[in-house]
Design an enzyme around this catalytic site. Structure first.
Site, PDB file in Angstrom:
ATOM      1  N   GLY A 167       0.793  -1.234   0.000  1.00  0.00           N
ATOM      2  CA  GLY A 167       0.000   0.000   0.000  1.00  0.00           C
ATOM      3  C   GLY A 167       0.822   1.278   0.000  1.00  0.00           C
ATOM      4  N   LEU A 205     -10.999   4.460  -8.407  1.00  0.00           N
ATOM      5  CA  LEU A 205     -12.384   4.009  -8.222  1.00  0.00           C
ATOM      6  C   LEU A 205     -12.819   4.422  -6.814  1.00  0.00           C
ATOM      7  CD1 LEU A 205     -12.113   0.434  -9.799  1.00  0.00           C
ATOM      8  CD2 LEU A 205     -12.584   2.591 -10.933  1.00  0.00           C
ATOM      9  N   GLU A 277      -5.675 -10.095  -8.160  1.00  0.00           N
ATOM     10  CA  GLU A 277      -6.448  -9.137  -7.378  1.00  0.00           C
ATOM     11  C   GLU A 277      -7.216  -8.201  -8.312  1.00  0.00           C
ATOM     12  OE1 GLU A 277      -4.108  -8.807  -3.171  1.00  0.00           O
ATOM     13  OE2 GLU A 277      -3.813  -7.146  -4.557  1.00  0.00           O
ATOM     14  N   ARG A 293       2.516 -15.620  -4.692  1.00  0.00           N
ATOM     15  CA  ARG A 293       2.899 -16.287  -3.437  1.00  0.00           C
ATOM     16  C   ARG A 293       1.630 -16.676  -2.699  1.00  0.00           C
ATOM     17  NH1 ARG A 293       1.087 -12.228  -0.206  1.00  0.00           N
ATOM     18  NH2 ARG A 293       1.359 -10.146  -1.042  1.00  0.00           N
ATOM     19  N   VAL A 296      -1.772 -13.975   3.156  1.00  0.00           N
ATOM     20  CA  VAL A 296      -2.204 -14.092   4.551  1.00  0.00           C
ATOM     21  C   VAL A 296      -3.612 -14.708   4.601  1.00  0.00           C
ATOM     22  CG1 VAL A 296      -2.656 -12.802   6.686  1.00  0.00           C
ATOM     23  CG2 VAL A 296      -0.853 -12.026   5.125  1.00  0.00           C
TER      24      VAL A 296
HETATM   25  P1  ADP Z   1      -0.163  -3.016  -3.049  1.00  0.00           P
HETATM   26  O1  ADP Z   1       0.604  -3.917  -3.966  1.00  0.00           O
HETATM   27  O2  ADP Z   1       0.654  -1.906  -2.489  1.00  0.00           O
HETATM   28  O3  ADP Z   1      -0.965  -3.759  -2.037  1.00  0.00           O
HETATM   29  P2  ADP Z   1      -2.464  -2.788  -4.829  1.00  0.00           P
HETATM   30  O4  ADP Z   1      -2.343  -2.382  -6.246  1.00  0.00           O
HETATM   31  O5  ADP Z   1      -2.685  -4.243  -4.549  1.00  0.00           O
HETATM   32  O6  ADP Z   1      -1.200  -2.249  -4.006  1.00  0.00           O
HETATM   33  O7  ADP Z   1      -3.643  -1.985  -4.146  1.00  0.00           O
HETATM   34  C1  ADP Z   1      -3.889  -2.071  -2.765  1.00  0.00           C
HETATM   35  C2  ADP Z   1      -5.199  -1.413  -2.430  1.00  0.00           C
HETATM   36  O8  ADP Z   1      -5.198  -0.042  -2.890  1.00  0.00           O
HETATM   37  C3  ADP Z   1      -6.413  -2.024  -3.101  1.00  0.00           C
HETATM   38  O9  ADP Z   1      -6.915  -3.128  -2.412  1.00  0.00           O
HETATM   39  C4  ADP Z   1      -7.362  -0.851  -3.067  1.00  0.00           C
HETATM   40  O10 ADP Z   1      -7.886  -0.689  -1.768  1.00  0.00           O
HETATM   41  C5  ADP Z   1      -6.464   0.336  -3.338  1.00  0.00           C
HETATM   42  N1  ADP Z   1      -6.409   0.669  -4.790  1.00  0.00           N
HETATM   43  C6  ADP Z   1      -5.487   0.234  -5.672  1.00  0.00           C
HETATM   44  N2  ADP Z   1      -5.748   0.702  -6.918  1.00  0.00           N
HETATM   45  C7  ADP Z   1      -6.877   1.460  -6.823  1.00  0.00           C
HETATM   46  C8  ADP Z   1      -7.668   2.206  -7.758  1.00  0.00           C
HETATM   47  N3  ADP Z   1      -7.355   2.276  -9.058  1.00  0.00           N
HETATM   48  N4  ADP Z   1      -8.778   2.844  -7.284  1.00  0.00           N
HETATM   49  C9  ADP Z   1      -9.112   2.795  -5.968  1.00  0.00           C
HETATM   50  N5  ADP Z   1      -8.402   2.105  -5.041  1.00  0.00           N
HETATM   51  C10 ADP Z   1      -7.296   1.438  -5.452  1.00  0.00           C
END
Ligand code: ADP
Length: 450
Positions: A167, A205, A277, A293, A296
């Site tokens: 995040g 989003l 995801e 991987r 959790v």
């Molecule tokens: P990380 O690899 O740092 O975990 P992610 O791409 O998996 O990052 O995104 C983590 C979280 O960030 C998502 O579960 C969502 O809550 C938020 N997020 C990521 N991309 C978007 C987007 N385009 N719009 C709104 N929220 C987003």
């Protein structure tokens, strides 16, 4: 002939004991590694060997590739189990394991490297027919050029790090006037955290759900899905509660995304456990990333399918066993997991220290994954996850009741934990009625201005 396999668990905490149990149940031998801050972890006493790999700081121990490879040599293991976090998505480490003669228990280093770059991953998935979040993944050349690109995508947007994780490095932009500063901020944060300042832009989003698909491949073009998980209860982009399956999605839509996810894995010759995801909003799925991987939250999938995913990972890697048949994988009931962290429930500041007393929850289909015991000192150096409470029941309402009961039974004294926050969440009307979304916890449940 002695054909016993031996693995090295290159991790700590909840996933280390999870992997130890899985390996022991399969009759494997296990060597474990630890830092000097972790010598009291329970799984070390249950391992055949425990090898100290360095001082507390992760970069000198759990991220110390040479020390881990040396431990593998010393213990003479067949494979290295990376778990999640630390080196689990480090392609270079996976390659080093292979070159040193150890099976890295996970996908090939080429796939890890591909998916580790979110720009490459999105482009590849797009080519494989996976719907991705609309955005701009090209180079940032000038203010004018990037403003034009953002106008095409449409505000608001989110700036993300290509090498991102946990995040970090994400910035939301609502006005064009904020764009350039946000890009600069995201770049410097990404550079500091991941050693790369490559960023990209996605449509932001507003109220999506986080829905992900568990996949498992044999590395030779066969793959299955193990249904979905909903991880929309988050704080600072980190999951807090996860459940399986994701409900309130039309059958046709979810079946389509299962098929698309499986096809992508088959095309990629994906090996082992992985997760695609997605964000889900207004009836549409948008791919955000693939985790190469175990996660959790794999436990909730295990509860509803009866498949032990960690054993499946070990058996594929160590004994070339792939026993999946899509038509035989069924959903049975509903499952939920609460992540128990050693942290202040209001400020979310980590709360390390000695656990004076612990009482674990119990009962039918109540699972407690943890290393903690009375007298155990939670070290200050690592992630604050100390336990997972997982429950399963016939349906989501029953699960919510069961989780409330399990949380009420749980007593952890001596340190602060988020058990009370979880109690409030599972009794919250919006959460119970499934009206939550990824910002719900931050917007409605906590006064969090950190
Ligand atoms: P990380 O690899 O740092 O975990 P992610 O791409 O998996 O990052 O995104 C983590 C979280 O960030 C998502 O579960 C969502 O809550 C938020 N997020 C990521 N991309 C978007 C987007 N385009 N719009 C709104 N929220 C987003």
């Amino acid at each position: 002939m002695n054909n016993t396999k031996k693995i090295l668990i290159a991790n700590r905490g909840v996933i280390a004991i999870r992997a130890l149990r899985a390996a022991k149940e399969l009759g494997y031998q296990v060597a474990s590694v630890y830092s000097t801050a972790d010598k009291n972890l329970k799984h070390l006493k249950l391992s055949d060997e425990a090898i100290c790999i360095g001082p507390p700081d992760s970069k000198d121990s759990y991220l110390n590739e040479a020390a881990i490879i040396s431990a593998a040599e010393l213990a003479n293991v067949d494979g290295i189990y990376p778990g999640y976090g630390f080196l689990s998505e480090n392609a270079e480490f996976a390659e080093k394991c292979k070159n040193s003669g150890f099976k890295f228990i996970g996908p090939s280093h080429e796939i890890i490297s591909l998916m580790g770059d979110k720009i490459q991953a999105k482009n590849l998935m797009r080519q494989l027919g996976v719907p991705v979040v609309p955005g701009y993944e090209g180079p940032v050349e000038s203010k004018e050029q990037i403003e034009d690109e953002v106008k095409k995508v449409g505000l608001p947007v989110i700036i993300k790090a290509a090498a991102g994780g946990g995040g970090r490095g994400m910035r939301i932009v609502r006005e064009l006037s904020e764009l350039w500063d946000a890009i600069e901020d995201a770049k410097s944060e990404a550079n500091a955290a991941f050693g790369s300042d490559l960023v990209f832009i996605e449509r932001y989003l507003e109220k999506p759900r986080h829905v992900e698909i568990q996949v498992f491949g044999d590395g030779r073009g066969n793959a299955v899905h193990l249904f979905s998980r909903d991880c929309s209860l988050q704080r600072k982009y980190q999951k807090v509660i996860e459940e399986a399956p994701a409900i309130n999605i039309p059958d046709e839509k979810i079946n389509e995304i299962y098929q698309i996810s499986v096809n992508a894995c088959c095309e990629l010759n994906y090996e082992g456990a992985g997760t695609l995801e997605f964000l889900y909003e207004n009836g549409e799925f948008f791919f955000i990333e693939m985790n190469t991987r175990i996660q959790v939250e794999h436990t909730v999938t295990e509860m509803i399918t009866g498949v032990d995913l960690v054993q499946a990972q070990l058996e594929l890697a160590m004994n070339d066993v792939y026993n999946f048949d899509q038509s035989k994988i069924k959903i049975n009931g509903h499952a939920m997991q609460c992540r128990i962290n050693a942290e202040d429930p209001n400020s979310f500041v980590p709360s390390p220290g000695r656990i004076m007393q612990i009482h674990r929850p119990g009962g039918y289909h109540v699972r407690f994954e943890s290393q903690i015991y009375s007298g155990y000192d939670v070290p200050a150096y690592y992630d604050s996850l100390i336990a997972e409470i997982i429950v399963k029941d016939l349906n989501r309402d029953r699960v919510l009741n069961k989780m409330k009961m399990a949380l009420d039974e749980t007593v952890i004294e001596g340190i602060k934990t988020n058990v009370d926050l979880h109690r409030r969440l599972v009794t919250n009307d919006d959460f119970r009625e499934y009206r939550h979304y990824i910002k719900f916890l931050e917007e409605k449940m906590v006064n969090d201005d950190e």
